[in-house]
Design a protein around this motif. Structure first.
Motif, PDB file in Angstrom:
ATOM      1  N   GLU A 281       5.493   0.059  13.373  1.00 21.49           N
ATOM      2  CA  GLU A 281       5.658  -0.368  11.983  1.00 21.49           C
ATOM      3  C   GLU A 281       4.426  -0.034  11.148  1.00 21.49           C
TER       4      GLU A 281
ATOM      5  N   LYS B 172       1.421  -6.639  10.822  1.00 13.40           N
ATOM      6  CA  LYS B 172       2.517  -6.037  11.573  1.00 13.40           C
ATOM      7  C   LYS B 172       2.338  -6.021  13.082  1.00 13.40           C
TER       8      LYS B 172
ATOM      9  N   GLU C  31       4.354   2.722   7.894  1.00  8.63           N
ATOM     10  CA  GLU C  31       3.804   2.428   6.576  1.00  8.63           C
ATOM     11  C   GLU C  31       2.769   3.471   6.165  1.00  8.63           C
TER      12      GLU C  31
ATOM     13  N   ALA D 174      -2.345  -4.132   6.866  1.00 13.28           N
ATOM     14  CA  ALA D 174      -1.098  -3.786   7.549  1.00 13.28           C
ATOM     15  C   ALA D 174      -1.168  -4.124   9.033  1.00 13.28           C
TER      16      ALA D 174
END
Length: 323
Positions: free
Chosen positions: A32, A192, A36, A188
């Motif tokens: 993930e 994640k 991104e 992030a």
């Protein structure tokens, strides 16, 4: 904050069934993060394994990269991955298994050839135990520096502070002339990955150093770190590592991956300071087999660009460290 989904639970549980510990870079959350940052991610259930595949470019010129995979690192799983790549019409496949150099003959038989490593090929894995056992395994200087930091009032906070982590790593990056991640990229990872935290060392409220640590499948990973350079005599980087190791142990992790060391203690190596810092925590020196490329179609691979381009693209988003 990371919202766990049924697919994520099933994927990560499958990895844990196939390898102990399962590789962080094959986890759902890591995919993930990379999605991104511009990769296309395909999670493949192989006949005898799993592979989280990162894709760049469009078919028929697409190139694939499998960091620390497939899982397991067996000939059957690798063969299944190659068959998938051929059937998918890819131009080039790169794997970087979490396996020792003995896997080389298997990779050769499947048509791979060695390429430029993207992830650390050499690392140091520290067993986690009681405070007394861990400290006894450290070098004397590291024990002294940890105790000095604590005695002089350096405190370490576990949390999610991407802005402070960015400030500390940027200070180090400027000193060493390297590039590290942006605040958004740190954020992030904190959001994640299955479990990820910052550890910020402070003295009288002033932040002096910060590191980013992830937990996955019973192993903790030191991914990024930096320090402002202020009050270095207080040894804040040692305090941050010690706090992260103790927290990982208390969370049930068995060991702590320091995520990359130079291949040997060469004083002329640009990472010699990193070697000295990490080797003092003891642990087991581990060497992986590195990256391997398979050209699936010569004419399409030429159109897709060479291995160096894939490595360069990967290095824009994969982990680097500093002290």
């Amino acid at each position: 904050m990371n919202q766990t989904r049924p697919q994520q639970v099933a994927w990560d549980a499958g990895l844990a069934d196939l390898a102990q510990p399962p590789p962080l870079l094959q986890s759902w959350g890591h995919g993930e993060v990379q999605a991104e940052e511009g990769w296309r991610v395909e999670r493949i259930n192989l006949p005898q394994g799993q592979a989280s595949v990162l894709l760049q470019g469009r078919r028929p010129f697409a190139r694939a990269y499998v960091p620390r995979g497939p899982v397991p690192t067996s000939e059957a799983a690798l063969g299944g991955l190659v068959a998938w790549a051929r059937n998918s019409g890819l131009a080039r496949l790169r794997v970087e298994p979490e396996a020792p150099s003995e896997l080389g003959p298997v990779l050769h038989r499947l048509g791979f050839h060695p390429s430029q490593a993207i992830q650390p090929k050499h690392t140091l894995i520290v067993p986690l135990a009681s405070d007394e056992v861990m400290l006894a395994s450290f070098k004397a200087k590291h024990r002294y520096n940890i105790r000095l930091a604590l005695k002089r009032g350096v405190g370490v906070e576990e949390g999610r502070e991407p802005e402070e982590l960015h400030r500390q790593t940027q200070a180090t990056a400027a000193r060493q002339g390297i590039a590290l991640l942006s605040t958004a990229q740190y954020r992030a990872r904190l959001a994640k990955l299955a479990w990820c935290r910052t550890y910020v060392a402070r003295h009288e409220g002033r932040p002096l150093a910060a590191i980013l640590v992830a937990h996955f499948g019973g192993r903790a990973y030191y991914l990024f770190g930096g320090s402002s350079g202020e009050q270095r005599e207080l040894q804040p980087t040692y305090a941050a590592q010690w706090a992260a190791m103790r927290a990982a142990r208390d969370a049930g992790c068995r060991d702590y991956d320091l995520w990359g060391i130079p291949p040997e203690p060469d004083p002329d190596h640009p990472w010699f300071g990193l070697w000295q810092f990490k080797i003092g925590f003891g642990g087991r020196q581990t060497t992986y087999c590195g990256a391997w490329d398979l050209e699936l179609s010569r004419w399409r691979a030429r159109g897709a660009g060479g291995p160096a381009q894939l490595a360069g693209r990967a290095r824009q988003t994969f982990t680097r460290q500093a002290l």
